[in-house]
Design a protein around this motif. Structure first.
Motif, PDB file in Angstrom:
ATOM      1  N   GLN A 124       0.977  -1.153  -0.013  1.00  0.00           N
ATOM      2  CA  GLN A 124      -0.072   0.139   0.104  1.00  0.00           C
ATOM      3  C   GLN A 124       0.892   1.357  -0.112  1.00  0.00           C
ATOM      4  OE1 GLN A 124      -3.226  -1.018  -0.462  1.00  0.00           O
ATOM      5  NE2 GLN A 124      -2.365  -2.791  -0.161  1.00  0.00           N
ATOM      6  N   ARG A 125       1.851   1.339   0.633  1.00  0.00           N
ATOM      7  CA  ARG A 125       2.827   2.266   0.961  1.00  0.00           C
ATOM      8  C   ARG A 125       4.201   1.733   0.503  1.00  0.00           C
ATOM      9  NH1 ARG A 125      -1.399   4.118   0.659  1.00  0.00           N
ATOM     10  NH2 ARG A 125      -2.501   5.800   1.939  1.00  0.00           N
ATOM     11  N   ALA A 172       3.382  -7.097  17.618  1.00  0.00           N
ATOM     12  CA  ALA A 172       3.668  -5.539  17.255  1.00  0.00           C
ATOM     13  C   ALA A 172       4.389  -5.352  15.787  1.00  0.00           C
ATOM     14  CB  ALA A 172       4.293  -4.796  18.472  1.00  0.00           C
ATOM     15  N   ILE A 173       4.054  -4.442  15.269  1.00  0.00           N
ATOM     16  CA  ILE A 173       4.811  -3.985  14.001  1.00  0.00           C
ATOM     17  C   ILE A 173       4.992  -2.691  14.291  1.00  0.00           C
ATOM     18  CG2 ILE A 173       4.800  -3.320  11.665  1.00  0.00           C
ATOM     19  CD1 ILE A 173       2.552  -5.417  11.268  1.00  0.00           C
ATOM     20  N   TYR A 174       6.699  -2.306  14.200  1.00  0.00           N
ATOM     21  CA  TYR A 174       7.113  -0.942  14.191  1.00  0.00           C
ATOM     22  C   TYR A 174       7.120  -0.438  12.830  1.00  0.00           C
ATOM     23  CZ  TYR A 174       8.416  -1.593  19.185  1.00  0.00           C
ATOM     24  OH  TYR A 174       8.714  -1.822  20.411  1.00  0.00           O
ATOM     25  N   THR A 175       6.981   0.942  12.365  1.00  0.00           N
ATOM     26  CA  THR A 175       7.167   1.195  11.054  1.00  0.00           C
ATOM     27  C   THR A 175       7.570   2.680  10.891  1.00  0.00           C
ATOM     28  OG1 THR A 175       5.707   1.704   9.027  1.00  0.00           O
ATOM     29  CG2 THR A 175       4.626   1.705  11.115  1.00  0.00           C
ATOM     30  N   THR A 176       7.988   2.959   9.889  1.00  0.00           N
ATOM     31  CA  THR A 176       8.467   4.400   9.867  1.00  0.00           C
ATOM     32  C   THR A 176       7.252   5.277   9.221  1.00  0.00           C
ATOM     33  OG1 THR A 176       9.035   3.717   7.481  1.00  0.00           O
ATOM     34  CG2 THR A 176      10.746   3.993   9.319  1.00  0.00           C
ATOM     35  N   LEU A 177       6.082   4.616   9.035  1.00  0.00           N
ATOM     36  CA  LEU A 177       4.913   5.387   8.405  1.00  0.00           C
ATOM     37  C   LEU A 177       4.114   6.128   9.743  1.00  0.00           C
ATOM     38  CD1 LEU A 177       3.263   5.568   5.848  1.00  0.00           C
ATOM     39  CD2 LEU A 177       1.728   3.528   6.827  1.00  0.00           C
ATOM     40  N   GLN A 178       3.636   7.385   9.304  1.00  0.00           N
ATOM     41  CA  GLN A 178       3.090   8.293  10.468  1.00  0.00           C
ATOM     42  C   GLN A 178       1.696   7.932  10.508  1.00  0.00           C
ATOM     43  OE1 GLN A 178       4.952  11.006  12.078  1.00  0.00           O
ATOM     44  NE2 GLN A 178       3.230  10.333  13.729  1.00  0.00           N
ATOM     45  N   LEU A 179       1.126   7.140  11.242  1.00  0.00           N
ATOM     46  CA  LEU A 179      -0.251   6.676  11.159  1.00  0.00           C
ATOM     47  C   LEU A 179      -0.954   7.466  12.651  1.00  0.00           C
ATOM     48  CD1 LEU A 179       0.089   2.793  10.933  1.00  0.00           C
ATOM     49  CD2 LEU A 179      -0.936   4.584   8.937  1.00  0.00           C
ATOM     50  N   SER A 180      -2.205   7.817  12.513  1.00  0.00           N
ATOM     51  CA  SER A 180      -2.797   8.535  13.410  1.00  0.00           C
ATOM     52  C   SER A 180      -3.331   7.480  14.626  1.00  0.00           C
ATOM     53  CB  SER A 180      -4.296   9.186  12.759  1.00  0.00           C
ATOM     54  OG  SER A 180      -4.842   9.633  13.866  1.00  0.00           O
ATOM     55  N   PRO A 181      -2.849   7.697  15.900  1.00  0.00           N
ATOM     56  CA  PRO A 181      -2.711   6.803  16.854  1.00  0.00           C
ATOM     57  C   PRO A 181      -4.256   6.789  17.327  1.00  0.00           C
ATOM     58  CG  PRO A 181      -1.980   8.863  17.642  1.00  0.00           C
ATOM     59  CD  PRO A 181      -2.112   8.929  16.254  1.00  0.00           C
ATOM     60  N   ASP A 182      -4.739   5.527  17.748  1.00  0.00           N
ATOM     61  CA  ASP A 182      -5.983   5.335  18.596  1.00  0.00           C
ATOM     62  C   ASP A 182      -5.736   5.948  20.044  1.00  0.00           C
ATOM     63  OD1 ASP A 182      -7.710   4.113  16.596  1.00  0.00           O
ATOM     64  OD2 ASP A 182      -5.868   2.570  16.846  1.00  0.00           O
ATOM     65  N   ALA A 183      -7.194   6.049  20.847  1.00  0.00           N
ATOM     66  CA  ALA A 183      -7.066   6.347  22.096  1.00  0.00           C
ATOM     67  C   ALA A 183      -6.502   5.271  23.127  1.00  0.00           C
ATOM     68  CB  ALA A 183      -8.357   6.941  22.610  1.00  0.00           C
TER      69      ALA A 183
END
Length: 349
Positions: A124-125, A172-183
């Protein structure tokens, strides 16, 4: 730079794909280190509560946060795969194996799904960098899961989900993609202390604090050498792990076995295995029996040590001949456990 609308649509698709791959819970949190989380880790280690798990202390600076491990990380995708049991984990058995270890090795099942999700995300990215983890790297999956909103770290220190109870394998997946976090998820333990009261060895010096040195899971899995005698009677029939603090959690009433990953179903022969068969295992037979199982990692000697403790607690005189034979076992830890068990059985009425 991904625009806001695009980010939200990617997150929705990501969560849908995660569920398609067998994950029951998925959430996102920022990868920044949390000073409070790091402080709690170091306090726990300073207390010596990790026992002989030196690998936790050795890599504490890396374990304390995602960016301490990988400074380029921007987001963490926290995932949970259900292994909800369809039997009572607390039912009396001759030999009790923790629910999580009755099926296939979860490391293999979870990691395969994580890698599939990671490949999808890169498709996707393109150019996205990421790392996948399941229990074998210095990653604090439970507090990250709480930060990502998939549950909260309960008074027994395990992650609790409103939908799946305690029965989640975490990845867990660590990524360099900036994703909007959940609460983050709020703590819903309230005044309940069922898990604290259920522990056979009083391994909780306080709510949200675990002294692994007293924990049956630690003693039967991580601990090398003889099990301290003060805990042997309390271990009862538990030969690999312990589910007591998990099984009594009231939130388990919402857990649905339909959410369990198909490859994590228990093997029938491990639900209530006869001790006589387990005590007879040599190294080759042990490896064959537990191929593809997480139990294989402890090796024959540690496992038979555990079975001997259960035999000594069983009062089953039919096991006495097998136990006596193991007093001459080449492994001194096994032989010592056999001596203890034989003494117990000899004293049985």
């Amino acid at each position: 730079m991904v625009n806001t609308q695009d980010t939200f649509s990617l997150e929705d698709a990501l969560k849908a794909k995660a569920r398609e791959l067998g994950f029951a819970a998925v959430g996102i949190t920022a990868a920044e280190d949390d000073p409070l989380r790091a402080e709690r880790l170091h306090d726990w280690l300073d207390e010596g509560f990790h026992g002989s798990m030196g690998w936790m202390d050795d890599r504490a600076e890396v374990r304390q946060g995602p960016q301490s491990m990988w400074p380029a990380a921007k987001s963490v995708i926290a995932l949970g795969m259900s292994y909800a049991p369809d039997i009572d984990p607390l039912a009396e058995r001759e030999a009790t194996i923790s629910v999580y270890a009755q099926g296939r090795d979860y490391h293999d099942v979870v990691k395969k799904a994580l890698k599939a999700l990671a490949r999808w995300l890169v498709e996707q990215r393109p150019g996205t960098e990421l790392k996948v983890f399941v229990d074998t790297a210095p990653v604090m999956e439970k507090p990250l899961g709480q930060a990502a909103g998939i549950g909260w770290q309960g008074k027994h220190t395990n992650l609790v989900s409103r939908e799946h109870g305690n029965w989640l394998f975490l990845g867990a997946i660590y990524t360099t993609l900036q994703l909007s976090p959940d609460a983050p998820h709020e703590d819903r333990c309230g005044s309940c202390r069922a898990c604290q009261d259920a522990c056979p060895t009083d391994a909780f010096p306080a709510p949200y604090r675990l002294d692994a040195r007293r924990c049956i899971s630690y003693l039967t899995i991580e601990h090398h050498g003889p099990i301290p005698e003060e805990f042997r009677e309390a271990i009862g029939s538990r030969i690999y792990g312990c589910d007591d603090c998990l099984a009594v959690c009231p939130w388990n009433k919402f857990a649905d076995t339909a959410a369990r990953h198909a490859r994590l179903a228990p093997r029938e022969e491990l639900v209530d295995p006869p001790l006589a068969e387990l005590l007879a295992l040599d190294d080759a037979a042990f490896r064959a029996k537990f191929s593809g199982s997480p139990i294989k990692r402890v090796g024959r000697n540690r496992f038979v040590r555990n079975c001997l403790i259960a035999a000594g607690n069983s009062g089953n005189l039919a096991l006495r001949e097998q136990v006596e034979a193991l007093t001459a076992d080449p492994d001194p830890v096994v032989a010592e456990a056999a001596d203890w068990a034989l003494t117990r059985l000899t004293a049985s009425p």
